[in-house]
Design a protein around this motif. Structure first.
Motif, PDB file in Angstrom:
ATOM      1  N   UNK A  37      18.496 -66.161  73.301  1.00 15.43           N
ATOM      2  CA  UNK A  37      19.935 -65.931  73.387  1.00 15.43           C
ATOM      3  C   UNK A  37      20.670 -67.234  73.728  1.00 15.43           C
ATOM      4  N   UNK A  38      20.126 -67.992  74.657  1.00 12.55           N
ATOM      5  CA  UNK A  38      20.727 -69.259  75.057  1.00 12.55           C
ATOM      6  C   UNK A  38      20.725 -70.261  73.904  1.00 12.55           C
ATOM      7  N   UNK A  39      19.601 -70.359  73.192  1.00 19.78           N
ATOM      8  CA  UNK A  39      19.506 -71.275  72.044  1.00 19.78           C
ATOM      9  C   UNK A  39      20.475 -70.872  70.939  1.00 19.78           C
ATOM     10  N   UNK A  40      20.602 -69.566  70.701  1.00 21.79           N
ATOM     11  CA  UNK A  40      21.520 -69.052  69.688  1.00 21.79           C
ATOM     12  C   UNK A  40      22.956 -69.472  70.031  1.00 21.79           C
ATOM     13  N   UNK A  41      23.359 -69.254  71.283  1.00 21.00           N
ATOM     14  CA  UNK A  41      24.708 -69.622  71.723  1.00 21.00           C
ATOM     15  C   UNK A  41      24.917 -71.130  71.624  1.00 21.00           C
ATOM     16  N   UNK A  42      23.922 -71.922  72.012  1.00 21.21           N
ATOM     17  CA  UNK A  42      24.041 -73.383  71.957  1.00 21.21           C
ATOM     18  C   UNK A  42      24.237 -73.859  70.522  1.00 21.21           C
ATOM     19  N   UNK A 105      20.958 -62.193  62.765  1.00 17.03           N
ATOM     20  CA  UNK A 105      20.078 -63.179  63.401  1.00 17.03           C
ATOM     21  C   UNK A 105      19.900 -62.875  64.889  1.00 17.03           C
ATOM     22  N   UNK A 106      20.986 -62.507  65.551  1.00 16.10           N
ATOM     23  CA  UNK A 106      20.920 -62.178  66.972  1.00 16.10           C
ATOM     24  C   UNK A 106      20.061 -60.937  67.209  1.00 16.10           C
ATOM     25  N   UNK A 107      20.053 -60.023  66.263  1.00 16.21           N
ATOM     26  CA  UNK A 107      19.248 -58.803  66.344  1.00 16.21           C
ATOM     27  C   UNK A 107      17.755 -59.093  66.358  1.00 16.21           C
ATOM     28  N   UNK A 108      17.375 -60.288  65.938  1.00 12.09           N
ATOM     29  CA  UNK A 108      15.963 -60.667  65.871  1.00 12.09           C
ATOM     30  C   UNK A 108      15.452 -61.286  67.167  1.00 12.09           C
ATOM     31  N   UNK A 109      16.227 -61.226  68.243  1.00 11.75           N
ATOM     32  CA  UNK A 109      15.764 -61.774  69.526  1.00 11.75           C
ATOM     33  C   UNK A 109      14.420 -61.146  69.881  1.00 11.75           C
ATOM     34  N   UNK A 110      13.506 -61.928  70.453  1.00 12.30           N
ATOM     35  CA  UNK A 110      12.179 -61.385  70.747  1.00 12.30           C
ATOM     36  C   UNK A 110      12.192 -60.418  71.915  1.00 12.30           C
ATOM     37  N   UNK A 111      11.262 -59.479  71.840  1.00  8.99           N
ATOM     38  CA  UNK A 111      11.073 -58.508  72.915  1.00  8.99           C
ATOM     39  C   UNK A 111       9.615 -58.463  73.315  1.00  8.99           C
TER      40      UNK A 111
END
Length: 135
Positions: A37-42, A105-111
């Motif tokens: 999430x942080x990398x996506x925002x950056x 793309x954000x929906x693909x965040x790992x879980x």
């Protein structure tokens, strides 16, 4: 440019593909998710498309206008509710298509297990004022 709200729903309907509740993720899995999430925002900050974003705590309350008396307050939502808003991100993009692309793309965040959670995101454009007509 148009602003969109990407609203993250925790275990919303329809349920994400990787439907392991976050309270059962390992600390490493939570860290990997937060780093994504942080990398996506950056990355969006670099392109000028990021406006703001926040994660939300699971605790909350409902408040409703109560007339002249104090408004009624009800505890909740709780993490066991079917649909809990987990956080949000505001983006400023050139098109609806770009907003959809970024939400995907954000929906693909790992879980759990590092697998993408395929989380459903609500994508909402900000309401803008109607154009002013001048003569």
């Amino acid at each position: 440019m148009a602003k969109y709200l990407l609203l993250k729903h925790y275990r919303g309907a329809p349920a994400p593909v990787n439907d392991v509740p976050m309270d059962r993720w390992t600390p490493e899995e939570i860290s990997a998710h937060m780093q994504y999430m942080s990398d996506f925002a950056a990355r969006l900050e670099e392109t000028g498309e990021f406006v703001d974003g926040q994660a939300l705590a699971p605790e909350g309350m409902w408040v409703q206008y109560g007339g002249k008396d104090r408004p009624p307050v009800t505890d909740g939502p709780f993490t066991e509710t079917k649909d809990l808003i987990a956080g949000w991100m505001v983006i400023d993009v050139d098109s609806r298509e770009r907003a959809v692309e970024l939400a995907g793309e954000l929906s693909a965040a790992p879980g759990a297990g590092g697998r993408p959670i395929h989380e459903w995101l609500e994508v909402r454009p900000f309401l803008t004022a109607p154009p002013t007509v001048t003569e």
